[in-house]
Design a protein around this motif. Structure first.
Motif, PDB file in Angstrom:
ATOM      1  N   UNK A 255      -4.458  -3.712   6.968  1.00 49.25           N
ATOM      2  CA  UNK A 255      -4.280  -3.400   5.542  1.00 49.25           C
ATOM      3  C   UNK A 255      -4.144  -4.625   4.656  1.00 49.25           C
ATOM      4  N   UNK A 256      -4.043  -5.825   5.241  1.00 48.97           N
ATOM      5  CA  UNK A 256      -3.919  -7.046   4.442  1.00 48.97           C
ATOM      6  C   UNK A 256      -2.506  -7.309   3.963  1.00 48.97           C
ATOM      7  N   UNK A 257      -1.519  -6.586   4.507  1.00 52.47           N
ATOM      8  CA  UNK A 257      -0.132  -6.776   4.082  1.00 52.47           C
ATOM      9  C   UNK A 257       0.350  -8.170   4.482  1.00 52.47           C
ATOM     10  N   UNK A 258       1.180  -8.752   3.640  1.00 53.90           N
ATOM     11  CA  UNK A 258       1.811 -10.039   3.939  1.00 53.90           C
ATOM     12  C   UNK A 258       3.257  -9.766   4.335  1.00 53.90           C
ATOM     13  N   UNK A 259       3.611 -10.113   5.552  1.00 56.01           N
ATOM     14  CA  UNK A 259       4.956  -9.844   6.080  1.00 56.01           C
ATOM     15  C   UNK A 259       5.686 -11.177   6.204  1.00 56.01           C
ATOM     16  N   UNK A 260       6.898 -11.226   5.688  1.00 58.72           N
ATOM     17  CA  UNK A 260       7.700 -12.452   5.723  1.00 58.72           C
ATOM     18  C   UNK A 260       9.055 -12.167   6.360  1.00 58.72           C
TER      19      UNK A 260
END
Length: 629
Positions: A255-260
């Motif tokens: 999905x292109x999510x950015x997880x930090x």
């Protein structure tokens, strides 16, 4: 195979030895791969088209030329030749000159006629063109050779250059392949050395592409393609179990999510659970990939839990310790005082002071501390932000050790009753003062003995024997003075000189032996005098047993001493009865050097010797104020 040819002298060619060129040559991977099939075909083609008996693809190393391809050149026994020394190479000059080399008849060339290839390989005519890298380094030559004189034509030169262009392209391709493979190996090595777990997945599908060794160790897998082993479960920080599509890397890839910094917990059936902090995102790459990094914080979380438990234990310790503990704020108000400190206030100040201690200014509850060593140490701790310690006398005349630890603007003070410890320490200091002095001198002497014995000993056994005998002499001398090193005798070690001489000589000659005569006035030696004189006497006795008066029955040894009017001890060692003619050695041995060092350096005296025909004699003079007991 390699041919065993005599190496000739050759001039140093700077371009041949150029480090950048040599590095480019090694990057081709061809130095250990000869012969190469593609280059063999090129050389066969050249010999047929040019009509030359020999063709070579020659790569010029620092001290040899490697034939990556060759046709028509054989060693004895018709075995194809794989390399030659540079003394048998024309191709080296192509490298050095960075241009084609055309030789009709090498025998008439003043530079080439003495080359080993002419005599040993029959090379008479030569046509070679450079093989270059994309950076312009000449790695070697593509050439054709003849065993007879030949006038090479321009058409033949062009034909060789055309074939060389194909060889050159193949070399460049192989070099680039080697460089790329090495870069991949370096990248993989760096990736696997990283303590952080790294995983790559395909954008769109979430299919796992690669993981590094840290990730495999955490996930419990051995193959990069299948990192999620059976019996592996992953949970979020709230206890929710992850499905594969819910993992941070999958979400970033699909999905292109950015997880930090998402916290997860891995539970494996074959290992202890691990806590990770995971970040994931897509990266600009070909093909498109998503990357996740996971930092193992298991030990950190464990440490946090242990710290919380430690805080609880510390609070309990504050109440059960024998130390008084007080915490002061920036205005010297008491923020905390443990039960030990409050009891001390009740016993030495008052019940009122103890009950109102928390929240009060320390100086109001304990005015006797104003202007004290404790107040000065507290000010130093605030000024330097470094721990301080001092002794403080209490109202009950007990000595308290105050250890002050700055913690920001707070001061934590530990008070321990050290009255008994200080009294014992004072007694120990008095008792050991002289002992420390003696041990220091003994260490210095032993260090010198070991160093000098090691430098002069002919073998480890000789060193051990010499060192053992000298230590034994010191030990015998120490036995004379050790009973006096007590408090009752005020640390004044004493030994009689005559007794000392008898003890040191006892291993070599009995006191009743007619060859021995010892005599002189009664002189009591201190520790330094006894130790140093025993060492000197031992060296003289050793030499007398080996070479002098004590080495034969007819010898005689007289050891005598007296006091001079100047207050010095004069000690004489006189040997006689030598059966032959005694002559002075050509050089001083270790024993003589040791005696000189001891007399002149330690005892500040003088030492002389005489090598009379009938026997050795020596006399030393030592100030009595240094050795008198």
């Amino acid at each position: 195979m390699n041919v065993d040819l005599p190496e000739g002298e050759s001039p140093q060619l700077s371009k041949v030895a150029d480090p950048q060129r040599l590095n480019a040559l090694r990057q081709t991977g061809l130095l250990e791969a000869a012969p190469v099939a593609a280059f063999q075909r090129a050389t066969r083609l050249a010999t047929k088209l040019i009509g030359a008996p020999v063709s070579l693809v020659s790569l010029v190393d620092e001290n040899r030329q490697i034939l990556a391809g060759q046709s028509g050149l054989s060693a004895p026994g018709d075995v194809p030749l794989l390399e030659t020394p540079l003394s048998h190479s024309f191709c080296r000059y192509v490298v050095e000159r960075d241009r084609s080399l055309i030789v009709p008849d090498a025998r008439k060339d003043p530079e080439l006629r003495d080359n080993g290839a002419v005599e040993d390989l029959g090379v008479i005519s030569y046509l070679g063109v450079p093989l270059r890298t994309t950076e312009g380094h000449v790695l070697g030559s593509f050439c054709v050779l003849g065993h007879d004189p030949r006038d090479w034509t321009e058409e033949e030169h062009e034909l060789v250059a055309d074939i060389a262009a194909g060889v050159e392209a193949e070399i460049r391709l192989r070099r680039q392949h080697v460089i790329s493979r090495r870069e991949q190996e370096v990248f993989r090595a760096i990736l696997d050395q990283m303590p952080v777990s790294v995983a790559l997945a395909e954008v769109g599908t979430g299919r796992l592409v690669d993981v590094n060794s840290s990730a495999r160790a955490v996930m419990g897998t051995q193959k990069p393609n299948s990192p999620f082993a059976p019996k592996l479960e992953i949970y979020a920080s709230d206890g929710r179990r992850y499905e594969t599509q819910d993992l941070p890397l999958s979400r970033a890839a699909v999905s292109g999510e950015v997880i930090t910094a998402e916290e997860i917990r891995i539970e494996r059936s074959d290992a202890a659970p691990r806590d990770l902090v995971v970040s994931a995102r897509r990266i600009d790459s070909d093909p498109p990939l998503a990357v996740s990094t996971a930092l193992d914080v298991t030990e950190l979380n464990t440490a946090r839990r242990e710290a919380a438990e430690s805080d609880k234990r510390l609070a309990h310790f504050h109440e059960v310790t024998r130390d008084g503990i007080v915490e002061l704020d920036r205005e010297d108000r008491v923020r905390f005082a443990n039960s030990v400190l409050r009891k001390r206030f009740r016993d030495t100040v008052s019940e009122t002071a103890a009950s109102g201690l928390i929240g009060s200014v320390l100086w109001e509850s304990a005015p006797h501390l104003r202007g004290s060593a404790f107040e000065a140490a507290l000010e130093r701790a605030r000024a330097t932000s470094e721990p301080q310690s001092t002794d403080q006398m209490g109202l009950d005349e007990r000595v308290l050790e105050a250890r002050i630890y700055p913690d920001g603007e707070t001061m934590v003070v530990y008070l321990r009753d050290v009255t008994d410890e200080r009294m014992m320490a004072q007694a120990r200091d008095t008792l050991t003062r002289e002992l420390n002095h003696r041990v220091k001198n003994a260490f210095a002497m032993m260090s010198g003995l070991i160093g000098m014995t090691a430098r002069h000993a002919a073998s480890p056994e000789a060193m051990a024997a010499g060192l053992r005998s000298r230590i034994t002499a010191l030990a015998r001398a120490h036995e004379l003075i050790s009973p006096t090193a007590t408090i009752e005798r005020d640390f004044r070690g004493a030994a009689d000189l005559g007794a000392l001489i008898a003890v040191v000589l006892s291993p070599f000659v009995e006191a009743t032996d007619s060859r021995l005569d010892i005599g002189g006035p009664e002189i009591v030696l201190n520790h330094s005098g006894a130790t140093n004189l025993s060492l000197i006497l031992h060296e003289l006795a050793t030499n007398a047993v080996k070479y002098g008066a004590l080495s034969h029955d007819a010898g005689r040894l007289v050891v005598s001493w007296s006091l001079t009017p100047e207050g010095q001890l004069e000690l004489r060692w006189e040997e006689s009865g030598h059966p032959g003619v005694l002559s002075q050695p050509g050089h001083n041995g270790f024993g003589s050097r040791l005696i000189d060092l001891t007399v002149n350096g330690q005892l500040r005296g003088s030492y002389g010797t005489e090598w009379a025909p009938e026997g050795f004699r020596s006399c030393m003079t030592v100030p009595m104020d240094l050795i008198k007991g």
